[in-house]
Scaffold this motif. Sequence first.
Motif, mmCIF file in Angstrom:
data_model
loop_
_atom_site.group_PDB
_atom_site.id
_atom_site.type_symbol
_atom_site.label_atom_id
_atom_site.label_comp_id
_atom_site.label_asym_id
_atom_site.label_seq_id
_atom_site.Cartn_x
_atom_site.Cartn_y
_atom_site.Cartn_z
ATOM 1 N N TRP A 135 120.477 85.008 9.163
ATOM 2 C CA TRP A 135 121.641 85.870 9.319
ATOM 3 C C TRP A 135 122.523 85.417 10.477
ATOM 4 O O TRP A 135 123.731 85.682 10.467
ATOM 5 N N ILE A 136 121.937 84.717 11.450
ATOM 6 C CA ILE A 136 122.744 84.242 12.583
ATOM 7 C C ILE A 136 123.767 83.215 12.097
ATOM 8 O O ILE A 136 124.959 83.284 12.434
ATOM 9 N N ALA A 137 123.306 82.233 11.295
ATOM 10 C CA ALA A 137 124.214 81.215 10.758
ATOM 11 C C ALA A 137 125.263 81.847 9.857
ATOM 12 O O ALA A 137 126.453 81.483 9.899
ATOM 13 N N LEU A 139 126.382 84.961 10.006
ATOM 14 C CA LEU A 139 127.310 85.723 10.840
ATOM 15 C C LEU A 139 128.306 84.812 11.537
ATOM 16 O O LEU A 139 129.497 85.128 11.635
ATOM 17 N N VAL A 140 127.834 83.662 12.009
ATOM 18 C CA VAL A 140 128.731 82.709 12.668
ATOM 19 C C VAL A 140 129.842 82.262 11.715
ATOM 20 O O VAL A 140 131.026 82.192 12.089
ATOM 21 N N LEU A 141 129.471 81.980 10.456
ATOM 22 C CA LEU A 141 130.472 81.540 9.472
ATOM 23 C C LEU A 141 131.469 82.646 9.161
ATOM 24 O O LEU A 141 132.676 82.402 9.025
ATOM 25 N N VAL A 143 132.355 85.084 11.141
ATOM 26 C CA VAL A 143 133.230 85.215 12.319
ATOM 27 C C VAL A 143 134.266 84.099 12.340
ATOM 28 O O VAL A 143 135.448 84.337 12.637
ATOM 29 N N MET A 144 133.848 82.881 12.022
ATOM 30 C CA MET A 144 134.793 81.762 11.986
ATOM 31 C C MET A 144 135.904 82.022 10.975
ATOM 32 O O MET A 144 137.091 81.783 11.258
ATOM 33 N N THR A 170 135.691 78.069 3.843
ATOM 34 C CA THR A 170 134.508 78.401 4.637
ATOM 35 C C THR A 170 133.631 79.409 3.897
ATOM 36 O O THR A 170 132.407 79.259 3.823
ATOM 37 N N THR A 236 131.190 72.993 5.214
ATOM 38 C CA THR A 236 130.415 74.204 5.494
ATOM 39 C C THR A 236 129.087 74.190 4.752
ATOM 40 O O THR A 236 128.027 74.487 5.316
ATOM 41 N N LEU A 240 125.364 74.107 6.525
ATOM 42 C CA LEU A 240 124.455 75.229 6.290
ATOM 43 C C LEU A 240 123.215 74.798 5.507
ATOM 44 O O LEU A 240 122.127 75.347 5.713
#
Length: 296
Positions: A135-137, A139-141, A143-144, A170, A236, A240
């Motif tokens: 979920w961290i990866a 969430l980062v995408l 946000v980007m 993305t 992307t 990922l």
Amino acid sequence: MISTVLVGLTAACLLGLGFVAQQHVAYAEPLGEMLRLRLLLHLVRKPLWLAGVAVMVGGQVLGAMALRHADVALVEPLLATNLIFALEGAAMLYGERIGLTEWIGAVLVSGGVAVFLVFGEPHGGQAPEAGSPVWIAVLVLIVMAAVLVLTALRTGLQTKAMLLAAAAGTLYGLQDVLTRGSLLTLDRGWGALIATWQPYLLIVIALSGILLNQSAFDAAPLRISLPATTAAEPITGIVLGVVIFSEHLRVDPGALAGEVAGLVALVAGIIVLGRSPFLAKSEQGQTERPGAAPRR
């Protein structure tokens, strides 16, 4: 390997042709519809747009089939060739012949994909273990993509289209990864799939990507609004795929140089094709659009 490549290229063909039909219709919509759900509500009433979506969905289904049997790092570069097919579709739609610039772009894109695959030899990959911080990866995408959209709101029309297209790409890359994750989870049964968050987020990401992409199509012709999507999606997806699915690429100096060269050629080819006059033909006769702001 060969069957996966053929399926991936067929998916890219359908995606490219679908994008041409969608942009041809979306560009006629008022600029005030960008980033609003009513843009999609207006577009669903247009038969050509629906046909474009149907063709695109067909490409996505084939892409999902390829992702079921191959790593994201292998499939994503193949899907990036959709711009070549978009070029062909636009040329046929507007009755133009493909020139030297377009062939150079096509060679760069195709060659970039081939070089990346030969040197990178993407392999391995498995569903992430329970409890892994996937979920961290994700969430980062997200946000980007949000940052790209917020930045787009403060820019001129052409820059806005490119930023929205990059945000859409993305999310499309994230969508491909979530699709592969869902398919890998499905191997353990429907119960396992339903119990995970991935298929539900996949629906939200897919709808958000479509809205951003159509908004970019509404803002600018295909030569501006598609290349950024085509470049952002594979990059992307590849990143990922390595981070989430532990896919492996060769990392010796020679392989890394070849991988970088392939990606550079891929992006350069997308930029060259994106400047093709064929992809700008939808600008003609539409300089006065309902609700349109002055072009910058």
